[in-house]
Write a protein that holds these residues in place. Structure first.
Motif, short mmCIF file in Angstrom:
data_model
loop_
_atom_site.label_atom_id
_atom_site.label_comp_id
_atom_site.label_asym_id
_atom_site.label_seq_id
_atom_site.Cartn_x
_atom_site.Cartn_y
_atom_site.Cartn_z
N TRP A 59 -26.30 66.59 57.42
CA TRP A 59 -26.85 66.48 58.76
C TRP A 59 -26.68 67.84 59.39
N GLY A 247 -15.53 60.22 67.06
CA GLY A 247 -15.26 61.63 66.80
C GLY A 247 -16.47 62.48 66.44
N GLY A 248 -17.59 61.85 66.17
CA GLY A 248 -18.84 62.59 66.02
C GLY A 248 -18.89 63.63 64.93
N ASN A 250 -20.54 64.34 61.24
CA ASN A 250 -21.52 63.78 60.32
C ASN A 250 -21.14 64.05 58.88
N ARG A 251 -20.09 63.43 58.42
CA ARG A 251 -19.73 63.58 57.01
C ARG A 251 -18.96 62.36 56.53
N PRO A 259 -12.56 61.95 61.84
CA PRO A 259 -13.74 61.69 62.68
C PRO A 259 -14.95 61.39 61.80
N HIS B 157 -14.48 69.95 69.46
CA HIS B 157 -15.85 70.35 69.77
C HIS B 157 -16.55 69.20 70.47
N SER B 159 -18.97 66.22 70.65
CA SER B 159 -19.57 65.34 69.65
C SER B 159 -21.00 64.99 70.04
N THR B 190 -23.33 71.37 62.09
CA THR B 190 -22.43 70.75 61.13
C THR B 190 -21.12 71.51 61.21
N THR B 197 -11.15 68.94 62.63
CA THR B 197 -11.98 68.88 63.83
C THR B 197 -11.86 67.55 64.56
N ILE B 198 -12.00 67.63 65.87
CA ILE B 198 -12.05 66.43 66.71
C ILE B 198 -13.29 66.56 67.58
N GLY B 199 -14.09 65.52 67.65
CA GLY B 199 -15.28 65.57 68.49
C GLY B 199 -15.06 64.80 69.79
N GLY B 200 -15.26 65.46 70.91
CA GLY B 200 -15.10 64.80 72.20
C GLY B 200 -16.46 64.62 72.86
#
Lengths: 308, 349
Positions: A59, A247-248, A250-251, A259, B157, B159, B190, B197-200
C-alpha cells in the motif's frame, strides 16, 4: 356477509403482497446499485492491478502501488478476535440475565446493556484510545512481553511494542461494541421460551445446568447464531472505533501488538486527503472488497452454523 | 383601508428582507482541515463587518480539489499545491493563503522543551529506524551536556492522510536522499518497517501518543505542540544553524521563500534559504476557476481573501498561523487581476 367481505380481504392481501414484494425488489436493486457504483469508482485500480489486487501486500500511495491484502488481514483478524471474545461472554451474560439472576440484578444490567448498544462507535474509539489503550499497555502488554513471548506458537503474537494500540486492542474494542447486540438478542430469545418448557424439564429431574444446555440453548440456536452473525457484521464494517486504536499501518505482522489497519479504517482515514486518482480508485476498490468479503464471511458463517 | 395598509407594509418588509438576503450571498468553500480554524475565524469576523457569509467545510485537501474541479464549491483549499500542469489543464488559479509550521515533539524523560538539538538527517534516520535509541552516538554528539537516557525510540506518525504528513515527508525527502529514494512524500506513505511506528489519528492522536509514550517522537502543527505543552526540539536550518520553533523563525522562512520563481505558486516551504528559517513551514492554498460564471460573486470572494490578507493577520497570529508576507500578497493580487475572468472580461481592476 362473508361473501361480500371476501373480495375486500383478498384485495388487501394483494396490495400487501405487492407492497412487500416491491420493498424486497427495491433492496435488491439498491444492493446492485451499490456494487455497480463501487466497481465504476474503483475501475481504474481494478483494471491496473487486476484480481491480484486482493492478494497484493503493498500500500504505497507515493508510488501509486496498491493492494488490499494487509487491510483484509487486519479486518479479518480484528473481527475474529472480537467474535472469539464476544460470543462466549455475550452468551454467558444472556443466560445469567434471563435464567439465573434475580430481577433486581437483571433489570438494571439489561438496561445498561441496551444503553451500551446505543453508544456511537466513535465514543468507543475515543474511550479505547484515551482510557483503554494506556491501561492495556501498563496492565497487560508489559506483562505479556515478559511472560508470554517465550511460549511456543502463541509467543510471537505478543512480541511487539507495548504502546496500547494495534490489532489486539482493535479486536477487544470491537468485542465491547458487539457484545450488547449478541447479549440482548440472545437474552430476548431465551425470554420467549415459555415457562412450561422449563417447568417440564425441571419436572423430570434436570439440574439448572442441564436445563440450560440441553433444553433452552438448543431451542434458541437459530436466534443465537443470528445474533453472532449480526455482531460479526458490525465488527467487519466498523470504522471509527477501529480507526482510533488500530494504528494505521498498512502491513501484515505476526504480532497482535503491532499497528495494523482494517479496510474501513483505511478508507475513512485516507479518503479525505487522497489527491491522486489511483489512490482514490484503490480506496473505492477496497470498499468493493469489503462488500464482497462481508458476503463471503457471512455465507461461510451461516453454512458452518447450519450444519450443526 | 387598514387591511390594505398592513398588506402593503408587510409586502414591503418581505421585499426588503429579500433584497437584504440577495446581498448576503453565501460563499461556499471546502478543503484542507489544517487551515479550518483560521478560515472559520476570518469568516465570522468578516460576516460581522460586511454581512457576507462564508461557509467553509473542512473535508480534507483531496476533497477540496475534487469539489472545486467539479465546481460544486466557489473555492477549494488544499495543503498540497496542485502542480502547474494539472492547474492549467483544469484552468484554475492557486494562491497561498496562510502558513503554518510543523515541529518535532518528543517524550524523553529529563529533557525539556527546546533543549534537544536534532538535524533533519537525524530525524529522517529516526523515522527510517536507523537510529533506534535516544542515546545514539549521533544524538549525544550533537547534544553535549545533556543527559539522554538509554531509551528505545517509538516513531509516531499520522494514521490518517494529512497535509502535515505531506509536508513532513517532503522535508525529510529534502534533507535525506535515502528517504527521497526509498520512501518519498505524500499525504500518506508506507512507513518504514525498520522503525517501531505508532499511528495516531489526527494532530490530536499524535499529540496523545507522544504525550504518554515514553521514548516517542512525533510531528505536529506548532499550535498543537504549544497548546498541549509537548516537548519540542530544535532543528537546523538549511544553513546549519540550530533554531527554536517560534513565530520569528517561521516568518523568516516565509520571507526567504522564492515565490517569484514558482509558477502557479507551486512551492513547498520546507528547508528554505536563510540561516534563521525554520525548516518545516508550509503554506495552505486556495483554488479557484479562472473563468467565473458570476462576476459579482467572484468579486465578493476576492474581497474576502483581500480582507483576510490585510486585516486577518492578527487573528492568524493569535491562532499560531503565520500571515503571508506583503510581497507574496502583491504577487497574488496580480494573479487575481490577470487571470480571473468572466465572459472574457477581467473581474478585478
Amino acid at each position: 356477509m362473508l361473501l361480500t367481505s371476501m373480495p375486500r380481504a383478498m384485495k388487501g392481501d394483494s396490495i400487501f403482497y405487492r407492497l412487500s414484494f416491491t420493498s424486497a425488489i427495491l433492496i435488491f436493486l439498491v444492493l446492485i446499485g451499490i456494487i455497480l457504483s463501487l466497481i465504476d469508482g474503483g475501475w481504474q485500480a481494478l483494471s491496473e492491478f487486476g484480481p491480484g489486487f486482493v492478494f497484493r501486500n503493498i500500500w504505497d500511495p507515493v508510488n501509486s502501488e496498491f493492494g488490499a491484502a494487509s487491510a483484509i488481514y487486519g479486518t479479518l483478524v480484528s473481527s475474529l478476535i472480537a467474535i472469539v471474545i464476544a460470543i462466549p461472554v455475550g452468551l454467558g451474560t444472556a443466560i445469567f440475565l434471563a435464567e439465573l439472576a434475580p430481577d433486581w440484578i437483571s433489570r438494571p444490567i439489561s438496561m445498561a446493556i441496551e444503553l451500551l448498544a446505543a453508544v456511537p462507535s466513535i465514543i468507543y474509539g475515543m474511550w479505547g484510545l484515551f482510557v483503554f489503550a494506556p491501561w492495556f499497555s501498563e496492565g497487560f502488554q508489559f506483562w505479556a512481553l515478559e511472560n508470554l513471548v517465550g511460549l511456543p506458537l502463541i509467543g510471537p503474537w505478543f512480541d511487539g511494542p507495548p504502546i496500547g494500540i494495534g490489532l489486539l486492542t482493535a479486536g477487544i474494542i470491537l468485542s465491547f461494541m458487539i457484545l450488547p447486540i449478541i447479549t440482548a438478542l440472545t437474552r430476548d430469545a431465551l425470554k420467549t421460551i415459555p415457562n412450561v418448557v422449563r417447568e417440564a424439564a425441571y419436572g423430570v429431574g434436570a439440574t439448572p445446568y442441564e436445563v440450560i444446555t440441553r433444553v433452552l440453548l438448543p431451542s434458541i440456536k437459530n436466534a443465537a447464531v443470528g445474533a453472532g452473525i449480526l455482531g460479526l457484521g458490525r465488527a467487519l464494517g466498523e470504522t471509527m472505533a477501529v480507526a482510533f486504536v488500530i494504528g494505521g499501518a498498512n502491513r501484515i505482522e505476526t504480532s497482535l501488538f503491532m499497528p495494523a489497519s482494517s479496510i474501513s479504517s483505511t478508507i475513512a482515514q485516507q479518503f479525505n486527503e487522497a489527491t491522486n486518482e489511483m489512490h482514490i480508485s484503490s480506496l473505492i476498490s477496497l470498499g468493493l472488497v469489503l462488500f464482497v468479503l462481508t458476503f463471503i464471511v457471512m455465507g461461510i458463517a451461516r453454512l458452518l452454523l447450519r450444519k450443526r | 383601508m387598514k387591511l390594505l395598509k398592513s398588506v402593503v407594509m408587510s409586502s414591503m418588509l418581505v421585499a426588503a428582507s429579500f433584497s437584504a438576503s440577495a446581498k448576503t450571498e453565501v460563499i461556499n468553500g471546502a478543503g484542507a482541515s489544517f487551515p479550518h480554524p483560521i478560515y472559520a475565524k476570518w469568516a465570522e469576523e468578516y460576516q460581522k463587518e460586511t454581512g457576507i457569509r462564508i461557509n467553509y467545510q473542512a473535508i480534507g485537501s483531496g476533497g477540496g480539489i475534487r469539489q472545486i474541479t467539479a465546481k460544486t464549491v466557489d473555492f477549494g483549499a488544499s495543503d498540497a499545491p496542485m502542480d502547474i500542469k494539472e492547474l492549467n489543464k483544469e484552468e484554475m488559479i492557486q494562491f497561498p493563503m496562510v502558513m503554518g509550521a510543523i515541529v518535532p515533539v518528543i517524550n524523553v524523560p529529563g529533557i525539556e522543551s527546546g533543549e534537544l538539538k536534532l538535524t533533519g538527517e537525524i530525524l529522517a534516520d529516526i523515522y527510517m529506524g536507523k537510529i533506534k535509541k535516544w542515546n545514539d552516538e549521533r544524538i549525544t554528539a550533537l547534544n553535549p551536556g545533556i543527559e539522554i537516557p538509554e531509551q528505545a525510540i517509538y516513531v509516531v506518525h499520522r494514521s490518517d492522510g494529512s497535509g502535515t504528513t505531506y509536508n513532513f515527508t517532503d522535508y525529510l525527502s529534502q534533507v535525506s536522499p535515502e528517504w527521497k529514494e526509498k520512501i518519498g512524500r505524500n499525504t500518506d506513505i508506507t512507513w518504514p518497517k525498520e522503525a517501531t511506528t505508532i499511528g495516531g489519528n489526527g494532530n490530536a492522536g499524535v499529540a496523545n501518543f507522544v504525550g504518554r509514550t515514553r521514548g516517542a517522537i512525533g510531528y505536529v502543527e506548532y499550535a498543537y505542540a504549544k497548546q498541549n505543552d509537548l516537548t519540542y526540539t530544535q532543528l537546523d536550518s538549511a544553513e546549519g544553524k540550530f533554531l527554536q520553533p517560534s513565530m520569528e523563525t517561521f516568518q523568516a522562512a516565509a520571507a526567504n521563500a522564492d515565490w517569484k520563481n514558482a509558477p502557479g505558486f507551486e512551492l513547498l516551504l520546507n528547508n528554505q534559504p536563510g540561516a534563521d528559517s525554520w525548516p518545516m513551514t508550509a503554506a495552505t492554498f486556495i483554488l479557484m476557476h479562472k473563468d467565473q460564471v458570476n462576476a459579482e460573486k467572484a468579486e465578493q470572494i476576492i474581497d474576502f481573501f483581500e480582507w483576510s490578507y490585510e486585516k486577518g493577520d492578527e487573528l492568524a497570529a493569535d491562532l499560531d498561523y503565520i500571515p503571508m508576507p506583503e510581497t507574496v500578497v502583491n504577487m497574488v493580487e496580480n494573479v487575481w487581476k490577470e487571470d480571473l475572468t468572466s465572459n472574457g472580461q477581467t473581474i478585478i481592476e
